[in-house]
Design a protein around this motif. Sequence first.
Motif, PDB file in Angstrom:
ATOM      1  N   ARG A 188       0.834  -1.201   0.000  1.00  0.00           N
ATOM      2  CA  ARG A 188       0.000   0.000   0.000  1.00  0.00           C
ATOM      3  C   ARG A 188       0.875   1.261   0.000  1.00  0.00           C
ATOM      4  N   THR A 189       1.933   1.242   0.804  1.00  0.00           N
ATOM      5  CA  THR A 189       2.858   2.383   0.861  1.00  0.00           C
ATOM      6  C   THR A 189       3.523   2.601  -0.488  1.00  0.00           C
ATOM      7  N   PHE A 190       3.927   1.511  -1.132  1.00  0.00           N
ATOM      8  CA  PHE A 190       4.564   1.651  -2.443  1.00  0.00           C
ATOM      9  C   PHE A 190       3.618   2.308  -3.440  1.00  0.00           C
ATOM     10  N   LEU A 191       2.384   1.810  -3.532  1.00  0.00           N
ATOM     11  CA  LEU A 191       1.441   2.344  -4.520  1.00  0.00           C
ATOM     12  C   LEU A 191       1.078   3.798  -4.234  1.00  0.00           C
ATOM     13  N   ASN A 192       1.044   4.171  -2.965  1.00  0.00           N
ATOM     14  CA  ASN A 192       0.705   5.547  -2.603  1.00  0.00           C
ATOM     15  C   ASN A 192       1.848   6.516  -2.861  1.00  0.00           C
ATOM     16  N   ASN A 193       3.084   6.039  -2.769  1.00  0.00           N
ATOM     17  CA  ASN A 193       4.226   6.948  -2.771  1.00  0.00           C
ATOM     18  C   ASN A 193       5.106   6.867  -4.007  1.00  0.00           C
ATOM     19  N   TYR A 194       4.924   5.838  -4.845  1.00  0.00           N
ATOM     20  CA  TYR A 194       5.672   5.792  -6.095  1.00  0.00           C
ATOM     21  C   TYR A 194       4.927   6.665  -7.095  1.00  0.00           C
ATOM     22  N   THR A 195       5.386   7.894  -7.232  1.00  0.00           N
ATOM     23  CA  THR A 195       4.636   8.899  -7.977  1.00  0.00           C
ATOM     24  C   THR A 195       4.905   8.881  -9.475  1.00  0.00           C
ATOM     25  N   SER A 196       5.960   8.211  -9.920  1.00  0.00           N
ATOM     26  CA  SER A 196       6.251   8.154 -11.355  1.00  0.00           C
ATOM     27  C   SER A 196       5.202   7.302 -12.066  1.00  0.00           C
ATOM     28  N   GLY A 197       5.052   7.549 -13.365  1.00  0.00           N
ATOM     29  CA  GLY A 197       4.110   6.765 -14.137  1.00  0.00           C
ATOM     30  C   GLY A 197       4.543   5.322 -14.248  1.00  0.00           C
ATOM     31  N   PHE A 198       3.581   4.405 -14.161  1.00  0.00           N
ATOM     32  CA  PHE A 198       3.939   2.992 -14.270  1.00  0.00           C
ATOM     33  C   PHE A 198       2.797   2.206 -14.894  1.00  0.00           C
ATOM     34  N   SER A 199       3.150   1.021 -15.410  1.00  0.00           N
ATOM     35  CA  SER A 199       2.186   0.032 -15.875  1.00  0.00           C
ATOM     36  C   SER A 199       2.235  -1.151 -14.929  1.00  0.00           C
ATOM     37  N   TYR A 200       1.202  -1.986 -14.976  1.00  0.00           N
ATOM     38  CA  TYR A 200       1.148  -3.118 -14.038  1.00  0.00           C
ATOM     39  C   TYR A 200       0.558  -4.339 -14.737  1.00  0.00           C
ATOM     40  N   SER A 201       0.822  -5.492 -14.162  1.00  0.00           N
ATOM     41  CA  SER A 201       0.360  -6.760 -14.728  1.00  0.00           C
ATOM     42  C   SER A 201      -1.094  -7.025 -14.349  1.00  0.00           C
ATOM     43  N   LEU A 202      -1.732  -7.892 -15.105  1.00  0.00           N
ATOM     44  CA  LEU A 202      -3.097  -8.314 -14.826  1.00  0.00           C
ATOM     45  C   LEU A 202      -3.088  -9.798 -14.503  1.00  0.00           C
ATOM     46  N   ASP A 203      -3.503 -10.126 -13.281  1.00  0.00           N
ATOM     47  CA  ASP A 203      -3.581 -11.526 -12.859  1.00  0.00           C
ATOM     48  C   ASP A 203      -4.915 -11.713 -12.153  1.00  0.00           C
ATOM     49  N   ALA A 204      -5.740 -12.613 -12.667  1.00  0.00           N
ATOM     50  CA  ALA A 204      -7.092 -12.766 -12.129  1.00  0.00           C
ATOM     51  C   ALA A 204      -7.101 -13.222 -10.676  1.00  0.00           C
ATOM     52  N   SER A 205      -6.036 -13.851 -10.203  1.00  0.00           N
ATOM     53  CA  SER A 205      -6.016 -14.324  -8.821  1.00  0.00           C
ATOM     54  C   SER A 205      -5.677 -13.212  -7.838  1.00  0.00           C
ATOM     55  N   PHE A 206      -5.230 -12.060  -8.357  1.00  0.00           N
ATOM     56  CA  PHE A 206      -4.838 -10.958  -7.481  1.00  0.00           C
ATOM     57  C   PHE A 206      -5.525  -9.681  -7.954  1.00  0.00           C
ATOM     58  N   ALA A 207      -6.243  -9.017  -7.057  1.00  0.00           N
ATOM     59  CA  ALA A 207      -6.987  -7.816  -7.418  1.00  0.00           C
ATOM     60  C   ALA A 207      -6.675  -6.697  -6.451  1.00  0.00           C
ATOM     61  N   VAL A 208      -6.699  -5.489  -6.980  1.00  0.00           N
ATOM     62  CA  VAL A 208      -6.451  -4.284  -6.186  1.00  0.00           C
ATOM     63  C   VAL A 208      -7.717  -3.441  -6.200  1.00  0.00           C
TER      64      VAL A 208
END
Length: 554
Positions: A378-398
């Motif tokens: 949660r800390t990483f997603l809140n504080n990594y301010t640079s633009g990024f892409s992420y993977s899609l995995d049906a077993s893991f959801a945000v």
Amino acid sequence: MKIDVHHKNSSITRTLITFIILLCHFSNFGQETVVIFAINDPHSEIKNFAKIKPLIDAEKAINSKVYFVAAGDLFSGNPIVDYHENKGYPMIDMLNKTDLDVSVLGNHEFDYGQTILNERIAQANFPFICDNVSGGAGELAAIKGSATITKDNFSIAFIGVVETGSPGGYPLTHPKKIEGLSFTEGLDSFDAYKDIKTTEDVDLIVALTHYGGAKDEDILERNNFVDLVIGGHTNQEYGVPHANGYKVMSGANLDKISKTTLTITNKEITDFEFEIIDLNEANLAVDETLSQDIAAYFDNPTFYTNIGTALSTLSRGSTSCFYTDALQKISGSDMVVQNNGGVRDVIYEGTITPYSIYSIDPFGNGFDTFTMTVPQLRTFLNNYTSGFSYSLDASFAVGKDQNNAFIFFKDGNLLTNSDQVTLSLNDYISNVYPNLFPTAPSYVFPLTTADYLIKYLTDFVTEPIDYEGCYRSKYTLNTATAISETPYKIFPTHIEINSQETSFNGKIFSITGKLLHSSSDTKKIDTQQLSAGVYIFKFSIENGAQFKIQKFIK
């Protein structure tokens, strides 16, 4: 007395001619025509050097004051140069053969590491300059802040600075590659040069920067003794006047070269002409010898083997979808993140080769997995301010809870703060932002991210990849609330919705994230048209504010 009229007229004529010559001489006293050709951010592209040489040679045939300069980022972008047995040498070879006069260090000059950079500097027939770096060894220790280059009694002092936009005031390169080096703010470099027109009898002061267009503007605003800024880094194309001087930039990737023609009168620019020359124009003259040298560099069959196929040419965002999904498959992690700046090219329709992958991912970054608690992710997603892409995995959801805080689901189950998750990403991110990670990765992969993309295509993919239309950035990271119950049933031929909601949406995605079907308020979704394979179903309500994701096999 007899007067020789012819002789008298001849004397008057000679006197008049002498007067006109003297008048022209004094009216042009101290006036020079200077031509500066410039490139910036070629990023290892060498194919157009065979067209650059005739352009410069033709100008030199009519003008003795012709300069050729580079505004940084010579390396990183073309596998032919980046993966040559002497990394980067083909670029130095081309610049030597086209008689480059000087280059500033760009941030990507450090991508190969200091040892290799020292080797390339030693091979160059031209000086590298950079005023705001210190602490290096070898050739880097001898880097000067400026270089004065004289042609036909006309001298230009070139002053070099590099950008420092990475956290901590460092250039945008892998932190491991610049260990031991110190950098200062480039704007602070110029005051030391304000008197060199008189102290060193310099005719023109040029800031040769890898600093960006806005910073180049700052240089002119703060230093009225700088006549011209030749810049790089932001890949723009312009040649414009400023209240205190002029600034130019020439694009990127060696697609273009700029030609700046200056009239200098008594050490001041009195006329400015600027031209961008498109090097991809077919009618430009080509130096055949240089063309053969370039072709020899590209003659490397190992780069062109078939390792996969793409159904269409992808956008940068769609290529990032492929990138993160491939590394998620390799790592088996819950989530993979990739910084947008680390994807440098796209996948093109047709055959995919190692050349394709190294063009997309030229930096040789490592690949790490971090085992993190839910609060740490949660800390990483809140504080990594640079633009990024992420993977899609049906077993893991945000998702996000009612307090707008990130929450995470594994196989449909809400994870608690004591649960652990795995995040994999290139080691550039973890080295630039070490405070966002546990003290050390739980696993360090032995190969580079590019190597694993190639491994994914050769070991795991049997069908053409299809990511057209896929776009996943931090701005699309799901901010909805996940639904704990399952308001639908998946059958071999259809999906049946049994929700009591009056407004809902059902979407079917391919395993690569391509949207295949979308319907609203439909209680039965036919899946018979789908071929055999693995798919992802996403059910959402309240305009997407709540969702449920499930993987299914057809």
